[in-house]
Each structure stands twice: as structure tokens, then as C-alpha cells.
Design a protein around this motif. Structure first.
Motif, PDB file in Angstrom:
ATOM      1  N   ARG A 111     -45.568  56.490 -47.859  1.00 47.86           N
ATOM      2  CA  ARG A 111     -44.647  56.757 -46.760  1.00 47.86           C
ATOM      3  C   ARG A 111     -44.490  55.507 -45.905  1.00 47.86           C
ATOM      4  NH1 ARG A 111     -43.285  61.962 -46.005  1.00 47.86           N
ATOM      5  NH2 ARG A 111     -44.411  63.454 -47.317  1.00 47.86           N
ATOM      6  N   GLU A 112     -43.302  55.268 -45.460  1.00 45.10           N
ATOM      7  CA  GLU A 112     -43.062  54.125 -44.583  1.00 45.10           C
ATOM      8  C   GLU A 112     -43.711  54.352 -43.227  1.00 45.10           C
ATOM      9  OE1 GLU A 112     -39.035  52.985 -44.168  1.00 45.10           O
ATOM     10  OE2 GLU A 112     -38.645  52.871 -46.324  1.00 45.10           O
ATOM     11  N   ALA A 113     -44.369  53.330 -42.721  1.00 48.45           N
ATOM     12  CA  ALA A 113     -44.962  53.423 -41.387  1.00 48.45           C
ATOM     13  C   ALA A 113     -43.849  53.512 -40.349  1.00 48.45           C
ATOM     14  CB  ALA A 113     -45.840  52.210 -41.115  1.00 48.45           C
ATOM     15  N   PRO A 114     -44.025  54.337 -39.328  1.00 49.43           N
ATOM     16  CA  PRO A 114     -42.965  54.472 -38.313  1.00 49.43           C
ATOM     17  C   PRO A 114     -42.828  53.185 -37.508  1.00 49.43           C
ATOM     18  CG  PRO A 114     -44.961  55.574 -37.589  1.00 49.43           C
ATOM     19  CD  PRO A 114     -45.208  55.157 -39.010  1.00 49.43           C
ATOM     20  N   GLU A 115     -41.648  52.961 -37.014  1.00 49.71           N
ATOM     21  CA  GLU A 115     -41.416  51.797 -36.162  1.00 49.71           C
ATOM     22  C   GLU A 115     -42.153  51.977 -34.837  1.00 49.71           C
ATOM     23  OE1 GLU A 115     -37.647  49.520 -33.974  1.00 49.71           O
ATOM     24  OE2 GLU A 115     -37.295  51.050 -35.512  1.00 49.71           O
ATOM     25  N   LYS A 116     -42.891  50.941 -34.426  1.00 51.57           N
ATOM     26  CA  LYS A 116     -43.643  51.011 -33.184  1.00 51.57           C
ATOM     27  C   LYS A 116     -42.688  51.041 -31.990  1.00 51.57           C
ATOM     28  CE  LYS A 116     -47.573  50.819 -35.316  1.00 51.57           C
ATOM     29  NZ  LYS A 116     -48.408  52.040 -35.434  1.00 51.57           N
ATOM     30  N   ARG A 117     -43.018  51.870 -31.015  1.00 52.36           N
ATOM     31  CA  ARG A 117     -42.153  51.991 -29.847  1.00 52.36           C
ATOM     32  C   ARG A 117     -42.966  52.418 -28.639  1.00 52.36           C
ATOM     33  NH1 ARG A 117     -38.127  56.896 -30.961  1.00 52.36           N
ATOM     34  NH2 ARG A 117     -37.957  56.751 -28.694  1.00 52.36           N
ATOM     35  N   GLN A 118     -42.388  52.234 -27.465  1.00 45.44           N
ATOM     36  CA  GLN A 118     -42.978  52.624 -26.179  1.00 45.44           C
ATOM     37  C   GLN A 118     -44.359  51.990 -25.971  1.00 45.44           C
ATOM     38  OE1 GLN A 118     -41.778  56.825 -27.397  1.00 45.44           O
ATOM     39  NE2 GLN A 118     -41.844  57.077 -25.151  1.00 45.44           N
ATOM     40  N   GLU A 119     -44.476  50.710 -26.352  1.00 42.70           N
ATOM     41  CA  GLU A 119     -45.761  50.005 -26.238  1.00 42.70           C
ATOM     42  C   GLU A 119     -46.278  49.948 -24.799  1.00 42.70           C
ATOM     43  OE1 GLU A 119     -43.617  48.023 -29.760  1.00 42.70           O
ATOM     44  OE2 GLU A 119     -43.100  48.873 -27.785  1.00 42.70           O
ATOM     45  N   ASN A 120     -45.378  49.950 -23.834  1.00 42.62           N
ATOM     46  CA  ASN A 120     -45.788  49.786 -22.440  1.00 42.62           C
ATOM     47  C   ASN A 120     -45.909  51.112 -21.690  1.00 42.62           C
ATOM     48  OD1 ASN A 120     -45.787  46.934 -22.672  1.00 42.62           O
ATOM     49  ND2 ASN A 120     -43.551  46.918 -22.420  1.00 42.62           N
ATOM     50  N   GLU A 121     -45.902  52.202 -22.427  1.00 39.01           N
ATOM     51  CA  GLU A 121     -46.017  53.513 -21.791  1.00 39.01           C
ATOM     52  C   GLU A 121     -47.392  54.120 -22.067  1.00 39.01           C
ATOM     53  OE1 GLU A 121     -42.732  56.127 -22.466  1.00 39.01           O
ATOM     54  OE2 GLU A 121     -41.248  54.513 -22.363  1.00 39.01           O
ATOM     55  N   SER A 122     -47.716  55.166 -21.321  1.00 39.77           N
ATOM     56  CA  SER A 122     -49.040  55.781 -21.444  1.00 39.77           C
ATOM     57  C   SER A 122     -48.914  57.291 -21.449  1.00 39.77           C
ATOM     58  CB  SER A 122     -49.939  55.335 -20.289  1.00 39.77           C
ATOM     59  OG  SER A 122     -49.335  55.615 -19.039  1.00 39.77           O
ATOM     60  N   VAL A 123     -49.873  57.922 -22.139  1.00 40.59           N
ATOM     61  CA  VAL A 123     -49.932  59.385 -22.216  1.00 40.59           C
ATOM     62  C   VAL A 123     -51.345  59.825 -21.826  1.00 40.59           C
ATOM     63  CG1 VAL A 123     -49.897  61.392 -23.752  1.00 40.59           C
ATOM     64  CG2 VAL A 123     -48.142  59.619 -23.978  1.00 40.59           C
ATOM     65  N   LEU A 124     -51.420  60.844 -20.976  1.00 37.66           N
ATOM     66  CA  LEU A 124     -52.687  61.433 -20.572  1.00 37.66           C
ATOM     67  C   LEU A 124     -52.697  62.887 -21.029  1.00 37.66           C
ATOM     68  CD1 LEU A 124     -55.379  61.433 -19.014  1.00 37.66           C
ATOM     69  CD2 LEU A 124     -54.061  61.928 -16.927  1.00 37.66           C
TER      70      LEU A 124
END
Length: 527
Positions: free
Chosen positions: A117-130
Motif C-alpha cells: 500500500r502506498e504510504a499516505p502523504e504527510k500533512r498537518q505537521e505543525n498541528e497537535s492532537v490531544l
């Protein structure tokens, strides 16, 4: 029909014309189980076992829906795209491995190795999830975020020291195990969190302000993020009776609870269970399989009548009585008492008619309450659950926008159905909600919340239930209730609203993805 040149890394499994359109066909690929599905002129091949618990997928269902064809697991109703195997709905948290297919001269050839499977494109590098919580909803959200390419920080807060685990195993399998093996399986191993950069923080969430998205832990630690998922689940409800906090009085909601109970089990013990719901009945089944004597105290004569109806409830009680479980019905516990010399350890329960029932220990199975007291300023349902919209975003005073970046899922949440918020205490529903919340955080289109599905396993008999927990006024039963091979359709004001089944895994799988379509097909076929 596509044609291509055969390859040495492929195996000839079938004639194309031998594959029935829309039927799941099992094959062995040099010893590896696979399933092959013909969908019109196309043929697709996948791993033969569900990645969740290795259920045989040929016993599941292939369904054509408005959004495309899907494959549904027979055991726990995970849903996969029937073209590429991608995950559509949990319980599985991984896609279904897909195998390459060639059709050559009318023969179906399947490759020996799964496709990459193709790896997903990286995105939202500067965001955070709690993620506040580490149960089904939180883990599903974490898995989905990384699987979809979220590259920002993810922090998960949990009160428990162990890895997030499968809570459904506590009453179904953990109590059956000897004490040294009495552990719930982790949903993901330690490497998953470390390799994907998911930080796990142990602590109790004491306060959360949705306006600032700031959580404060009991030890004073403060955490905040761009996106916050409230997924702290529920806490065990305790009846307001004297003695409820004594030693020897147990609940069964966390792994530590199950471990403590499993460590003291002995066939010579006699145990009293207060409550005849899912937890009470499943615990009774497990304890009897360990040889423990069990008495269930219930305020109703027929267990789970509200969920399953009178006839199935009566059969469940018979099943338990056939296996040595005693029932004390239409009774209420007014006190848990301790005999003199017992050092404050529970000796039994006292009922509202004055009867005293001695017990080695008492197990409370009277339900749970949403663990949301630490949150202020959000709309709640009557149970205290946080009301969310179809994307799991919290609401405020009827405003579906609520507070930007704040979501809730699992037992702590209530989602709208038929004009009213409904809290569903099911593992699959929590995973579905966690996945939807993660997709919403990433700006993806989110699927509709599916009809909740649940299962119970008691004395080797499995009953599945599909519905929103609405009251019904009629039940249409088909099949053999005594032999646990039946379908039950629940009707309200003349319309079907829910379905229960035993021994009908494929039918329940079909209904789980297209309830109305299944009922129309069933009516047309005369089932």
C-alpha cells in the motif's frame, strides 16, 4: 474481461465463470487462506482472515452499497472496501491485505504476495492532537490519524498503567482464565505507539476548558492542542446502599478489576451478582465456567427484556439456569453486610424483604455513568454525556459548531439519532466515533454514523444486536430460539428499528451496512 500474461508468482485458483457474482469464495494460496470475489466483470482477492481476530471472511457478507462494494467481517462487523481492501469501519483497525489478480484465458490467477500500500502523504505537521482517554475511541482516533498521514504531535492521556486494551474481553474471556493469564489483550503493542510518535501520559484529567482547549491533570500538568478528543469513557455506577464500599465488593470495568477477581476465584466459592444486564450475565457465564457458584439479584424477572424482548430474555435466563446460575428476581438489594469478625469484608447482601444471602464476594453490574464531570460549558444529555454532531464535534446551546477543535466520542458522548441524542455503550460504536473524529480533524469527508452493533457471548452462545436502543412495541421472531439460531426484528409503530440474531452471522453482517436493504431482501426471499 481483462486479460494479461501469466506470471510465475501467481497461482491458478479458479475459472472465471465458476465464480458466482457477489459471492465470497475461499481458496488456499499455497497454504495461505484467501477469499476471491467476483464483482461484475472484475475479480478481487484478499486475505482470508479478518486482521482483527482472524475471522473467516467467507462467512461474512459482500454488499453493494451506494458508496461502492464492501466486505463485512462475520464476527465483529469490520467493513472493508471490496475493491482495494481499505478499512471503512472498525472493529478492525487495519486494512485488509489485497492480492494481485490476473485473468488469463478465462482463468483467475492470484499473486502469492499481498500488494504494497502506498504510504499516505504527510500533512498537518505543525498541528497537535490531544486524546483524553485511552479506550476504544481514543485508540481508533490515533490509528486513523497516523494511517491517514497526520504528521503532527499526538498525546494520549490514560489513568491506567497498562497499554490500551480490549475492554470487551473482561467479562467474556478474562474471568475464564487462570489468574496468571487473566489479562485483556492490548489493542496495539508498545511498538505501535513508539514507532508512530504517539506520546502516552499517565494521569487523571481533573479539568478541561473547551474554550481554550486546555486540560489540567490531577498532578498539575497542563496540556493543550489544536484538536482535542474527549474520550474518557464512563465510570461504574454504584447503588446508594450501605456497605457498597466494603472490601469484597467488586465492579468489572477495568482490567485491574478483572485481575483482582480472577486471583481469588475458587470452585468452592459462592458469589452474588447484583444486576442482570450484559456485564452481569457475561460475568455469571465466565464465573460458572470456573466452577464458581453464582446467584444473580435482579429487579426484573426476565433478564435483558428491554434489549431483546420477552422470548429471548426468557431463553437467556433458561440458559443460565441450565448451567447452574440461580436467580432472585423482582428483588432489590438494600444493604451489603459484614458478619462479626470479618474485618469489614462483605459477607453477603440483604434484600428489601429482609432476606440475607451470604456470598464470598459481591459483584456489582448495575451500569455506568459518563466520565465527564471535569468538563464545563458543553451541552449534555440526561445521563451527563456530551452531545456531539455527526462529525463528533461538541455542541453548545444547540449550536452544532460548538467549540472549534473539540470533539467527543465513545461512552462520554451522545450522538443525535432521530432527533434526540443517544449514548451507546458499545465497543464498535466507540471505535467508529473515534475514527470519524480523526477524519474530521484532518478535514476529510466523514461517513454517516452507522447503526450501532453489539454482541454478547454467554455459555458459548453468541447473540448479536443491531439498533439504537429505542423502545419497541412488537418483535417478529424467526427460527429456533431454543437452539440459538434465530433472527428477531424489532418493530415500533409498524416500522422495523432493530435486529437481533444468533447463528446468522452473514445476515447480521449484511444488515450492519444496509439495514433497510437487508430487510427488503429478506421480505422478498421469504426468509
Amino acid at each position: 474481461m481483462p486479460q494479461s500474461t501469466p506470471n510465475a508468482d501467481f497461482r491458478d485458483l479458479s475459472a472465471f465463470d465458476a465464480l458466482e457474482d457477489g459471492k465470497i469464495m475461499p481458496f488456499s494460496l499455497d497454504g495461505t487462506p484467501v477469499v476471491v470475489i467476483r464483482d461484475g466483470d472484475s475479480v478481487h482477492a484478499f486475505a482470508g482472515k479478518c486482521p482483527h481476530k482472524e475471522a473467516p471472511l467467507e462467512q461474512g457478507a459482500f454488499c453493494r452499497t451506494e458508496k461502492g462494494s464492501v466486505l463485512v467481517c462475520p464476527w465483529h462487523k469490520a467493513v472493508f472496501d471490496a475493491v482495494d481492501g481499505s478499512l471503512v469501519e472498525p472493529l478492525a483497525l487495519d486494512p485488509l491485505p489485497q492480492y494481485p489478480v490476473q485473468v488469463v484465458d478465462g482463468r483467475v490467477l492470484v499473486g502469492l504476495r499481498p500488494m504494497q500500500r502506498e504510504a499516505p502523504e504527510k500533512r498537518q505537521e505543525n498541528e497537535s492532537v490531544l486524546l483524553l482517554g485511552a479506550g476504544a475511541a481514543a485508540v481508533s482516533a490515533a490509528v486513523t490519524l497516523r494511517a491517514e498521514g497526520f504528521a503532527g504531535t499526538i498525546t494520549m492521556v490514560s489513568e491506567e498503567k497498562d497499554l490500551p486494551y480490549d475492554r470487551t474481553a473482561l467479562s467474556k474471556t478474562v474471568l475464564v482464565s487462570e489468574s496468571e493469564k487473566a489479562h485483556a489483550p492490548p489493542v496495539r503493542d508498545e511498538e505501535f505507539y513508539s514507532e508512530r510518535g504517539i506520546t502516552r501520559v499517565r494521569g487523571h484529567v481533573a479539568q478541561f476548558d473547551p474554550r481554550t482547549r486546555k486540560a489540567k491533570l490531577q498532578d498539575g500538568t497542563e496540556l493543550t492542542a489544536d484538536h482535542v478528543l474527549i474520550a474518557t469513557g464512563a465510570v461504574t455506577r454504584k447503588p446508594d446502599i450501605p456497605g457498597v464500599d466494603m472490601k469484597g465488593v467488586y465492579t468489572l470495568h477495568r482490567e485491574a478489576d478483572a485481575e483482582r477477581i480472577a486471583a481469588i476465584l475458587d470452585p468452592n466459592l459462592a458469589v452474588t451478582i447484583v444486576g442482570s444486564g450484559f456485564i452481569g450475565l457475561e460475568a455469571a457465564s465466565s464465573l460458572r465456567q470456573r466452577g464458581v457458584g453464582v446467584t444473580i439479584i435482579s429487579d426484573t424477572e426476565i433478564p435483558m427484556e428491554k434489549q431483546f424482548g420477552r422470548e429471548i430474555g426468557i431463553r437467556l435466563r433458561q440458559l443460565h439456569e441450565e448451567n447452574g446460575v440461580a436467580f432472585v428476581s423482582d428483588a432489590r438489594v438494600t444493604k451489603i453486610y459484614a458478619d462479626d469478625g470479618k474485618d469489614g469484608t462483605a459477607s453477603g447482601v440483604e434484600l428489601d424483604d429482609g432476606t440475607r444471602l451470604p456470598a464470598a464476594f459481591v459483584l456489582l453490574g448495575v451500569g455506568v455513568t459518563p466520565a465527564t464531570d471535569y468538563v464545563s460549558g458543553l451541552e449534555r444529555d440526561k445521563s451527563g454525556a456530551i452531545v456531539v454532531n455527526s462529525q463528533m464535534r461538541v455542541t453548545r446551546d444547540g449550536d452544532t459548531g460548538g467549540y472549534p477543535g473539540v470533539y467527543a466520542a465513545g461512552d462520554a458522548s451522545a450522538v443525535f439519532h432521530d432527533g434526540a441524542p443517544r449514548r451507546i455503550e458499545h465497543w464498535r460504536h466507540a471505535e467508529v466515533q473515534g475514527r470519524i473524529a480523526a477524519l474530521a480533524m484532518m478535514g476529510h469527508d466523514t461517513p454517516n454514523v452507522p447503526m450501532p452493533w453489539f454482541w454478547t457471548q454467554q455459555f458459548g452462545k453468541k447473540i448479536e444486536l443491531l439498533g439504537w436502543g429505542e423502545n419497541f412495541d412488537n418483535v417478529a421472531l424467526e427460527g429456533d430460539i431454543r437452539g440459538f439460531k434465530f433472527l428477531a426484528t424489532y418493530i415500533k409503530d409498524g416500522s422495523p428499528i432493530a435486529l437481533a440474531g444468533a447463528g446468522h452471522a452473514a445476515d447480521m453482517a449484511r444488515a450492519a451496512v444496509d439495514f433497510d436493504g437487508f430487510l427488503k431482501e429478506k421480505a422478498g426471499s421469504g426468509l
